[in-house]
Write a protein that holds these residues in place. Structure first.
Motif, short mmCIF file in Angstrom:
data_model
loop_
_atom_site.label_atom_id
_atom_site.label_comp_id
_atom_site.label_asym_id
_atom_site.label_seq_id
_atom_site.Cartn_x
_atom_site.Cartn_y
_atom_site.Cartn_z
N ARG A 1 -68.62 -49.28 -12.19
CA ARG A 1 -68.01 -49.99 -11.06
C ARG A 1 -67.11 -51.09 -11.62
NH1 ARG A 1 -70.24 -54.88 -12.97
NH2 ARG A 1 -72.47 -54.64 -13.30
N GLN A 2 -66.49 -51.82 -10.73
CA GLN A 2 -65.65 -52.95 -11.11
C GLN A 2 -66.46 -53.99 -11.86
OE1 GLN A 2 -63.81 -54.99 -7.70
NE2 GLN A 2 -64.56 -56.89 -8.60
N GLY A 3 -65.93 -54.50 -12.96
CA GLY A 3 -66.61 -55.55 -13.71
C GLY A 3 -66.28 -56.92 -13.15
N ALA A 4 -67.18 -57.88 -13.39
CA ALA A 4 -67.00 -59.22 -12.82
C ALA A 4 -65.75 -59.90 -13.32
CB ALA A 4 -68.23 -60.07 -13.13
N GLN A 5 -65.36 -59.64 -14.58
CA GLN A 5 -64.21 -60.32 -15.16
C GLN A 5 -62.95 -59.44 -15.13
OE1 GLN A 5 -66.91 -59.42 -16.82
NE2 GLN A 5 -66.26 -58.00 -18.40
N PHE A 6 -62.88 -58.48 -14.20
CA PHE A 6 -61.78 -57.52 -14.21
C PHE A 6 -60.41 -58.18 -14.06
CE2 PHE A 6 -61.73 -58.07 -9.70
CZ PHE A 6 -60.47 -57.64 -9.27
N ARG A 7 -60.34 -59.37 -13.44
CA ARG A 7 -59.04 -60.02 -13.24
C ARG A 7 -58.47 -60.57 -14.54
NH1 ARG A 7 -55.27 -59.03 -10.86
NH2 ARG A 7 -54.50 -61.16 -10.69
N LEU A 8 -59.24 -60.54 -15.62
CA LEU A 8 -58.67 -60.83 -16.93
C LEU A 8 -57.55 -59.85 -17.25
CD1 LEU A 8 -58.72 -62.04 -19.86
CD2 LEU A 8 -60.54 -60.39 -20.36
N PHE A 9 -57.68 -58.64 -16.76
CA PHE A 9 -56.80 -57.55 -17.18
C PHE A 9 -55.76 -57.21 -16.11
CE2 PHE A 9 -60.91 -56.67 -19.33
CZ PHE A 9 -60.48 -56.93 -20.63
N GLU A 10 -54.51 -57.20 -16.53
CA GLU A 10 -53.41 -56.81 -15.66
C GLU A 10 -52.25 -56.37 -16.53
OE1 GLU A 10 -50.56 -59.18 -12.63
OE2 GLU A 10 -52.69 -59.23 -12.09
N THR A 11 -51.48 -55.40 -16.06
CA THR A 11 -50.29 -54.98 -16.79
C THR A 11 -49.10 -55.85 -16.40
OG1 THR A 11 -49.44 -53.42 -15.13
CG2 THR A 11 -51.15 -52.60 -16.65
N THR A 12 -48.03 -55.73 -17.16
CA THR A 12 -46.81 -56.47 -16.82
C THR A 12 -46.23 -55.97 -15.50
OG1 THR A 12 -45.52 -54.92 -18.17
CG2 THR A 12 -46.24 -56.98 -19.21
N GLY A 13 -46.68 -54.81 -15.04
CA GLY A 13 -46.25 -54.30 -13.75
C GLY A 13 -47.14 -54.74 -12.60
N GLY A 14 -48.11 -55.63 -12.88
CA GLY A 14 -48.95 -56.16 -11.82
C GLY A 14 -50.11 -55.27 -11.42
N ILE A 15 -50.53 -54.36 -12.30
CA ILE A 15 -51.61 -53.42 -11.98
C ILE A 15 -52.90 -53.84 -12.68
CG2 ILE A 15 -52.38 -51.02 -12.03
CD1 ILE A 15 -49.96 -51.51 -10.25
N ASP A 16 -53.97 -54.02 -11.89
CA ASP A 16 -55.31 -54.19 -12.44
C ASP A 16 -56.11 -52.94 -12.06
OD1 ASP A 16 -56.10 -54.50 -9.76
OD2 ASP A 16 -56.05 -56.69 -9.87
N VAL A 17 -57.39 -52.91 -12.39
CA VAL A 17 -58.13 -51.66 -12.18
C VAL A 17 -58.34 -51.34 -10.70
CG1 VAL A 17 -59.29 -51.63 -14.42
CG2 VAL A 17 -60.35 -52.85 -12.51
N VAL A 18 -58.51 -52.35 -9.85
CA VAL A 18 -58.72 -52.04 -8.43
C VAL A 18 -57.42 -51.58 -7.77
CG1 VAL A 18 -60.73 -53.56 -8.24
CG2 VAL A 18 -58.47 -54.44 -7.64
N ARG A 19 -56.30 -52.16 -8.17
CA ARG A 19 -55.02 -51.69 -7.65
C ARG A 19 -54.72 -50.28 -8.13
NH1 ARG A 19 -51.35 -57.20 -8.55
NH2 ARG A 19 -52.22 -58.39 -6.78
N ALA A 20 -55.08 -49.99 -9.40
CA ALA A 20 -54.87 -48.64 -9.93
C ALA A 20 -55.71 -47.63 -9.16
CB ALA A 20 -55.23 -48.60 -11.42
N LEU A 21 -56.95 -47.99 -8.83
CA LEU A 21 -57.80 -47.09 -8.05
C LEU A 21 -57.17 -46.79 -6.69
CD1 LEU A 21 -60.68 -45.69 -7.89
CD2 LEU A 21 -61.38 -47.73 -6.61
N HIS A 22 -56.67 -47.83 -6.03
CA HIS A 22 -56.05 -47.66 -4.72
C HIS A 22 -54.82 -46.77 -4.82
CE1 HIS A 22 -54.08 -48.71 -0.90
NE2 HIS A 22 -55.25 -49.19 -0.49
N LEU A 23 -53.98 -47.01 -5.83
CA LEU A 23 -52.79 -46.17 -6.01
C LEU A 23 -53.18 -44.71 -6.17
CD1 LEU A 23 -50.75 -48.41 -8.49
CD2 LEU A 23 -50.03 -47.78 -6.18
N TRP A 24 -54.14 -44.45 -7.02
CA TRP A 24 -54.55 -43.08 -7.31
C TRP A 24 -55.14 -42.40 -6.07
CZ3 TRP A 24 -60.00 -41.98 -9.19
CH2 TRP A 24 -60.23 -40.60 -9.26
N LEU A 25 -56.08 -43.07 -5.39
CA LEU A 25 -56.76 -42.44 -4.25
C LEU A 25 -55.87 -42.29 -3.03
CD1 LEU A 25 -60.33 -44.02 -4.47
CD2 LEU A 25 -59.58 -41.76 -5.24
#
Length: 432
Positions: free
Chosen positions: A323-347
């Motif tokens: 599942r989503q990790g507590a510190q997931f907002r540490l990670f983002e691409t230069t295009g503004g994508i983090d793991v929850v946004r990537a999940l939403h895009l894909w689904l």
């Protein structure tokens, strides 16, 4: 008509490049598809859902959340579209929990992307995906896989089956077996609650715990009931580094996005959640995580904890959180994508853009100050990384959404002060 997860094959792992801390683009998510933050249990001071709510809300995506109370920090976010008060303990029958989640999902009025912030909800949604599919958009993960990964004994077996380095572990059935495991693995010994749901209903330790003497083990006597502990070898902090990978995998375990970073401090020290971390590209670790997900067919968001043991040069897997990790907002691409946004895009049938990860820090405010103080007490030297650094992402402090931090501060002040008094006096162990 409900959306379904696309079946296209994901692109290769994206981790080779890096970028600084500059301003990122605003990705285009489908604002017509809402999000439901799902959780089971009582976590009034968790910052994990706040990060996802802000991440989606700033892009105009409607976000609903299941919460314990209207007075939790999560419920106070200005970016939250719907507050659904459904207190649970994790000891309820599966059917009751599924009915609760389904009723909330149906009240939204249209299919929503489900985002889990705890292992229990991730397991439950995977095992009951067919029942929830008309109302929730879910990744096509094998039904039994999240529970096997979240179960510490199950993860140990998966690591051995797929030749993934991991600390030596045992799942003792009772106190005599626990004592035998300690003699085999040696002291100090790491103890963890064994499985999802049982860790809520019958926790044997409050968090990952390091014990140094047999007398401490005897105090954990399960009283004739089966032990719900994992015993694991201790990896000394002076020889190890804490790392993690956050990723999103598509069908068949193909990675859509992989991030890597290093944990610098935790609370409680030696066995708690991350309070200070640094995003660092690590192609070797990214390949290890992506390779495992491919082999087991994992699909969705995952948060993997590793220890790099400098004695043998290997990264050893110590936790796989499906599942989503507590510190997931540490990670983002230069295009503004983090793991929850990537999940939403894909689904929702949209591509996940290829872009390098930003290099920045993540800090959990006052908890990191407590952790730094405990380390300073133990090491007898001033703590590092206390001054503000440009590009630091804060778990709670937020100019455009200040109320959650105020509520969390009021709720946790007394609890943290009591825990701090004990922690700064105790020897700091390393987290396995």
């Amino acid at each position: 008509m409900p959306h379904s997860a696309p079946t296209r094959t994901a692109r290769t792992t994206r981790i080779a490049r890096t970028a600084g801390t500059g301003r990122t683009a605003r990705p285009e998510l489908d604002r017509g598809v809402p999000v439901l933050m799902v959780r089971i249990g009582h976590y009034p001071s968790s910052h994990s859902p706040i990060g996802a709510i802000r991440s989606f809300g700033r892009l105009g995506v409607p976000v609903h959340a299941i919460v314990e109370s209207r007075w939790t920090a999560t419920a106070a976010s200005r970016y939250l579209t719907g507050v659904h008060v459904r207190p649970t303990t994790g000891s309820e029958p599966d059917a009751e929990l599924v009915d609760t989640i389904r009723s909330v999902a149906r009240s939204i009025g249209r299919p929503a992307v489900a985002v889990c912030t705890d292992d229990e909800s991730a397991c439950l949604l995977a095992e009951h995906a067919a029942e929830l599919a008309p109302d929730l958009l879910l990744p096509p993960v094998p039904a039994d896989l999240p529970r096997r990964l979240a179960d510490k004994g199950g993860l140990d077996r998966i690591c051995r089956e797929h030749d993934v380095p991991a600390p030596r572990s045992a799942t003792p059935a009772d106190l005599p077996e626990l004592l035998d495991a300690a003699r085999d693995l040696g002291y100090p010994l790491v103890l963890k609650n064994l499985a999802p749901f049982s860790r809520l209903a019958h926790p044997m330790v409050g968090h990952t715990t390091v014990v140094r003497h047999e007398s401490e083990l005897r105090a954990l006597d399960p009283g004739g009931h089966r032990s719900l502990l994992l015993a694991q070898e201790f990896l000394p902090p002076e020889h190890c580094e804490d790392w993690f990978t956050h990723l999103v995998c598509g069908p068949g375990g193909e990675p859509l996005l992989v991030f890597t970073g290093r944990k610098e401090r935790a609370w409680p020290p030696g066995g708690g959640s991350t309070t200070l971390a640094h995003s660092l590209p690590n192609p070797e670790l990214a390949a290890l995580a992506a390779g495992l997900c491919r082999r087991i067919g994992y699909s969705g968001i995952a948060d993997l904890d590793w220890r790099h043991d400098r004695r043998d040069g290997r990264y050893k897997l110590v936790d796989f959180n499906p599942r989503q990790g507590a510190q997931f907002r540490l990670f983002e691409t230069t295009g503004g994508i983090d793991v929850v946004r990537a999940l939403h895009l894909w689904l929702t049938g949209r591509p996940v853009p290829d872009a390098p990860q930003l290099v920045r820090r993540f800090r959990v405010g006052r908890l990191d100050l407590l952790s730094a103080a405990a380390h300073a007490w133990h090491d007898r030297r001033p703590p590092r990384h206390l001054l503000p650094v440009r590009g630091t992402v804060r778990a709670w402090a937020c100019r455009d959404d200040p109320l959650p931090m105020l509520l969390e501060t009021a709720h946790s002040a007394g609890t943290n002060a009591a825990r701090a008094a004990g922690q700064v006096k105790n020897r700091i162990g390393g987290k396995n």
